[in-house]
Design a protein around this motif. Structure first.
Motif, PDB file in Angstrom:
ATOM      1  N   ARG A  60       0.828  -1.211   0.000  1.00 44.28           N
ATOM      2  CA  ARG A  60       0.000   0.000   0.000  1.00 44.28           C
ATOM      3  C   ARG A  60       0.862   1.260   0.000  1.00 44.28           C
ATOM      4  O   ARG A  60       0.556   2.242  -0.670  1.00 44.28           O
ATOM      5  CB  ARG A  60      -0.924   0.014   1.214  1.00 44.28           C
ATOM      6  CG  ARG A  60      -2.122  -0.898   1.081  1.00 44.28           C
ATOM      7  CD  ARG A  60      -3.171  -0.636   2.147  1.00 44.28           C
ATOM      8  NE  ARG A  60      -2.692  -0.853   3.499  1.00 44.28           N
ATOM      9  CZ  ARG A  60      -2.720  -2.031   4.144  1.00 44.28           C
ATOM     10  NH1 ARG A  60      -3.208  -3.095   3.541  1.00 44.28           N
ATOM     11  NH2 ARG A  60      -2.294  -2.132   5.378  1.00 44.28           N
ATOM     12  N   ASP A  61       1.932   1.239   0.765  1.00 42.14           N
ATOM     13  CA  ASP A  61       2.791   2.423   0.897  1.00 42.14           C
ATOM     14  C   ASP A  61       3.640   2.705  -0.334  1.00 42.14           C
ATOM     15  O   ASP A  61       3.872   3.867  -0.678  1.00 42.14           O
ATOM     16  CB  ASP A  61       3.720   2.271   2.108  1.00 42.14           C
ATOM     17  CG  ASP A  61       2.985   2.329   3.430  1.00 42.14           C
ATOM     18  OD1 ASP A  61       1.803   2.711   3.460  1.00 42.14           O
ATOM     19  OD2 ASP A  61       3.602   1.969   4.462  1.00 42.14           O
ATOM     20  N   THR A  62       4.144   1.630  -0.960  1.00 43.36           N
ATOM     21  CA  THR A  62       5.118   1.822  -2.027  1.00 43.36           C
ATOM     22  C   THR A  62       4.618   1.411  -3.410  1.00 43.36           C
ATOM     23  O   THR A  62       5.218   1.796  -4.411  1.00 43.36           O
ATOM     24  CB  THR A  62       6.399   1.007  -1.739  1.00 43.36           C
ATOM     25  OG1 THR A  62       6.095  -0.389  -1.844  1.00 43.36           O
ATOM     26  CG2 THR A  62       6.990   1.339  -0.386  1.00 43.36           C
ATOM     27  N   GLY A  63       3.579   0.596  -3.434  1.00 41.74           N
ATOM     28  CA  GLY A  63       3.123   0.054  -4.707  1.00 41.74           C
ATOM     29  C   GLY A  63       3.950  -1.142  -5.168  1.00 41.74           C
ATOM     30  O   GLY A  63       3.698  -1.701  -6.224  1.00 41.74           O
ATOM     31  N   ASN A  64       4.934  -1.526  -4.384  1.00 40.49           N
ATOM     32  CA  ASN A  64       5.826  -2.629  -4.729  1.00 40.49           C
ATOM     33  C   ASN A  64       5.596  -3.817  -3.816  1.00 40.49           C
ATOM     34  O   ASN A  64       5.190  -3.674  -2.669  1.00 40.49           O
ATOM     35  CB  ASN A  64       7.287  -2.205  -4.595  1.00 40.49           C
ATOM     36  CG  ASN A  64       7.629  -1.066  -5.530  1.00 40.49           C
ATOM     37  OD1 ASN A  64       7.256  -1.072  -6.692  1.00 40.49           O
ATOM     38  ND2 ASN A  64       8.345  -0.070  -5.017  1.00 40.49           N
ATOM     39  N   ASP A  65       5.919  -5.009  -4.338  1.00 40.71           N
ATOM     40  CA  ASP A  65       5.917  -6.209  -3.511  1.00 40.71           C
ATOM     41  C   ASP A  65       7.268  -6.321  -2.822  1.00 40.71           C
ATOM     42  O   ASP A  65       8.274  -5.789  -3.303  1.00 40.71           O
ATOM     43  CB  ASP A  65       5.687  -7.450  -4.364  1.00 40.71           C
ATOM     44  CG  ASP A  65       4.293  -7.496  -4.970  1.00 40.71           C
ATOM     45  OD1 ASP A  65       3.335  -7.083  -4.277  1.00 40.71           O
ATOM     46  OD2 ASP A  65       4.159  -7.946  -6.118  1.00 40.71           O
ATOM     47  N   ILE A  66       7.292  -7.019  -1.687  1.00 39.07           N
ATOM     48  CA  ILE A  66       8.538  -7.272  -0.982  1.00 39.07           C
ATOM     49  C   ILE A  66       8.548  -8.711  -0.504  1.00 39.07           C
ATOM     50  O   ILE A  66       7.511  -9.227  -0.078  1.00 39.07           O
ATOM     51  CB  ILE A  66       8.753  -6.287   0.197  1.00 39.07           C
ATOM     52  CG1 ILE A  66      10.153  -6.402   0.756  1.00 39.07           C
ATOM     53  CG2 ILE A  66       7.703  -6.489   1.281  1.00 39.07           C
ATOM     54  CD1 ILE A  66      10.538  -5.284   1.705  1.00 39.07           C
ATOM     55  N   GLU A  67       9.663  -9.361  -0.645  1.00 43.92           N
ATOM     56  CA  GLU A  67       9.797 -10.739  -0.178  1.00 43.92           C
ATOM     57  C   GLU A  67      10.413 -10.726   1.201  1.00 43.92           C
ATOM     58  O   GLU A  67      11.463 -10.142   1.424  1.00 43.92           O
ATOM     59  CB  GLU A  67      10.695 -11.546  -1.140  1.00 43.92           C
ATOM     60  CG  GLU A  67      10.773 -13.011  -0.813  1.00 43.92           C
ATOM     61  CD  GLU A  67       9.423 -13.714  -0.851  1.00 43.92           C
ATOM     62  OE1 GLU A  67       9.188 -14.572   0.016  1.00 43.92           O
ATOM     63  OE2 GLU A  67       8.613 -13.411  -1.737  1.00 43.92           O
ATOM     64  N   LEU A  68       9.702 -11.332   2.125  1.00 49.99           N
ATOM     65  CA  LEU A  68      10.185 -11.396   3.499  1.00 49.99           C
ATOM     66  C   LEU A  68      10.520 -12.839   3.801  1.00 49.99           C
ATOM     67  O   LEU A  68      10.737 -13.312   4.763  1.00 49.99           O
ATOM     68  CB  LEU A  68       9.125 -10.880   4.475  1.00 49.99           C
ATOM     69  CG  LEU A  68       8.650  -9.436   4.226  1.00 49.99           C
ATOM     70  CD1 LEU A  68       7.511  -9.089   5.152  1.00 49.99           C
ATOM     71  CD2 LEU A  68       9.798  -8.458   4.438  1.00 49.99           C
TER      72      LEU A  68
END
Length: 68
Positions: A60-68
């Motif tokens: 929501r904040d960045t528009g990007n996905d992140i792998e955790l």
């Protein structure tokens, strides 16, 4: 399931240290058990539940996905 050998424990700890960062969060007393119950109701571990929340907020904040 057999007990984990000391060598396996050491190897796992080394792998974790070399491949993962840790983030510690603090919550008010009682909140952890509430979060655990919510996670279990979704079929998740507490860690998976928190990671899912972080991924969704990051998206929501960045528009990007992140792998955790």
């Amino acid at each position: 399931m057999s007990p984990t050998s000391k060598a396996q424990q050491k190897a796992t700890a080394k792998y974790m240290k070399n491949n993962y960062d840790e983030i510690k969060i603090r919550v008010y007393k009682g909140t952890k058990s509430e979060l655990q119950a919510a996670a279990e109701s979704q079929g998740d571990s507490l860690n998976a539940y928190i990671k899912k929340a972080v991924r969704e907020q990051y998206k929501r904040d960045t528009g990007n996905d992140i792998e955790l």
